[in-house]
Design a protein around this motif. Structure first.
Motif, PDB file in Angstrom:
ATOM      1  N   PHE A  64       0.822  -1.202   0.000  1.00 38.88           N
ATOM      2  CA  PHE A  64       0.000   0.000   0.000  1.00 38.88           C
ATOM      3  C   PHE A  64       0.862   1.260   0.000  1.00 38.88           C
ATOM      4  O   PHE A  64       0.637   2.175  -0.787  1.00 38.88           O
ATOM      5  CB  PHE A  64      -0.931  -0.006   1.218  1.00 38.88           C
ATOM      6  CG  PHE A  64      -1.656   1.292   1.432  1.00 38.88           C
ATOM      7  CD1 PHE A  64      -2.674   1.685   0.599  1.00 38.88           C
ATOM      8  CD2 PHE A  64      -1.301   2.122   2.483  1.00 38.88           C
ATOM      9  CE1 PHE A  64      -3.343   2.883   0.795  1.00 38.88           C
ATOM     10  CE2 PHE A  64      -1.959   3.317   2.687  1.00 38.88           C
ATOM     11  CZ  PHE A  64      -2.982   3.695   1.848  1.00 38.88           C
ATOM     12  N   VAL A  65       1.863   1.293   0.881  1.00 37.46           N
ATOM     13  CA  VAL A  65       2.731   2.470   0.990  1.00 37.46           C
ATOM     14  C   VAL A  65       3.474   2.711  -0.318  1.00 37.46           C
ATOM     15  O   VAL A  65       3.527   3.845  -0.818  1.00 37.46           O
ATOM     16  CB  VAL A  65       3.717   2.319   2.169  1.00 37.46           C
ATOM     17  CG1 VAL A  65       4.776   3.406   2.142  1.00 37.46           C
ATOM     18  CG2 VAL A  65       2.972   2.335   3.488  1.00 37.46           C
ATOM     19  N   VAL A  66       4.036   1.653  -0.890  1.00 36.24           N
ATOM     20  CA  VAL A  66       4.785   1.802  -2.139  1.00 36.24           C
ATOM     21  C   VAL A  66       3.866   2.281  -3.262  1.00 36.24           C
ATOM     22  O   VAL A  66       4.211   3.205  -4.015  1.00 36.24           O
ATOM     23  CB  VAL A  66       5.484   0.475  -2.518  1.00 36.24           C
ATOM     24  CG1 VAL A  66       6.036   0.518  -3.927  1.00 36.24           C
ATOM     25  CG2 VAL A  66       6.588   0.169  -1.523  1.00 36.24           C
ATOM     26  N   THR A  67       2.684   1.704  -3.372  1.00 39.78           N
ATOM     27  CA  THR A  67       1.742   2.110  -4.419  1.00 39.78           C
ATOM     28  C   THR A  67       1.304   3.557  -4.235  1.00 39.78           C
ATOM     29  O   THR A  67       1.290   4.340  -5.195  1.00 39.78           O
ATOM     30  CB  THR A  67       0.507   1.185  -4.420  1.00 39.78           C
ATOM     31  OG1 THR A  67       0.933  -0.162  -4.562  1.00 39.78           O
ATOM     32  CG2 THR A  67      -0.442   1.544  -5.550  1.00 39.78           C
ATOM     33  N   LYS A  68       0.959   3.925  -3.009  1.00 39.23           N
ATOM     34  CA  LYS A  68       0.521   5.299  -2.721  1.00 39.23           C
ATOM     35  C   LYS A  68       1.616   6.306  -3.068  1.00 39.23           C
ATOM     36  O   LYS A  68       1.351   7.334  -3.710  1.00 39.23           O
ATOM     37  CB  LYS A  68       0.145   5.407  -1.239  1.00 39.23           C
ATOM     38  CG  LYS A  68      -0.173   6.784  -0.751  1.00 39.23           C
ATOM     39  CD  LYS A  68      -1.543   7.199  -1.132  1.00 39.23           C
ATOM     40  CE  LYS A  68      -1.890   8.502  -0.434  1.00 39.23           C
ATOM     41  NZ  LYS A  68      -3.153   9.011  -0.905  1.00 39.23           N
ATOM     42  N   LEU A  69       2.839   6.014  -2.649  1.00 37.79           N
ATOM     43  CA  LEU A  69       3.932   6.948  -2.905  1.00 37.79           C
ATOM     44  C   LEU A  69       4.313   6.984  -4.384  1.00 37.79           C
ATOM     45  O   LEU A  69       4.674   8.049  -4.903  1.00 37.79           O
ATOM     46  CB  LEU A  69       5.141   6.601  -2.042  1.00 37.79           C
ATOM     47  CG  LEU A  69       4.934   6.818  -0.540  1.00 37.79           C
ATOM     48  CD1 LEU A  69       6.175   6.399   0.234  1.00 37.79           C
ATOM     49  CD2 LEU A  69       4.549   8.247  -0.229  1.00 37.79           C
ATOM     50  N   MET A  70       4.231   5.855  -5.067  1.00 35.53           N
ATOM     51  CA  MET A  70       4.553   5.836  -6.502  1.00 35.53           C
ATOM     52  C   MET A  70       3.499   6.587  -7.323  1.00 35.53           C
ATOM     53  O   MET A  70       3.789   7.067  -8.405  1.00 35.53           O
ATOM     54  CB  MET A  70       4.684   4.395  -7.007  1.00 35.53           C
ATOM     55  CG  MET A  70       5.889   3.666  -6.466  1.00 35.53           C
ATOM     56  SD  MET A  70       7.446   4.460  -6.866  1.00 35.53           S
ATOM     57  CE  MET A  70       7.519   4.205  -8.613  1.00 35.53           C
TER      58      MET A  70
END
Length: 116
Positions: A64-70
């Motif tokens: 979730f964090v990686v997707t949100k930040l990307m």
């Protein structure tokens, strides 16, 4: 002749309202949204309403964090880089409105959770 050149390089036809500090504010709002969403999901079983991010948060918080930040950081970077352009000014305004609305929703959830 010099007055013509001066007039051509004068201020743009629109006001540059948004500055670099607004990019920092947008980063703060994205971070608050990220943190609040993880807290609501992990501790209170409140689902993610964004259909793009609901799948990754179900898999893992890291996903979730990686997707949100990307999704967020490149957009903010590009808006910040081209902040002198009218389209970036409009984009910054739209994103700030969207994330301020999301922040208000998070504050509403917080009050509802706290007051029971």
């Amino acid at each position: 002749m010099s007055s013509i050149i001066t007039n051509m390089t004068a201020a743009p036809l629109y006001a540059k309202f948004f500055k670099r500090r607004h990019s920092k504010l947008l980063l703060i709002l994205v971070s608050l949204d990220l943190l609040a969403t993880m807290v609501w999901f992990c501790f209170f079983d409140i689902a993610e309403l964004n259909p793009i991010l609901s799948g990754p948060i179900e898999k893992s918080l890291l996903n979730f964090v990686v997707t949100k930040l990307m999704l967020s950081l490149p957009s903010i970077y590009l808006l910040n880089k081209f902040l002198h352009k009218k389209v970036s000014q409009i984009g910054m305004g739209l994103l700030l409105c969207a994330y301020i609305s999301v922040s208000i929703a998070h504050y509403y959830i917080f009050v509802k959770v706290i007051t029971g």
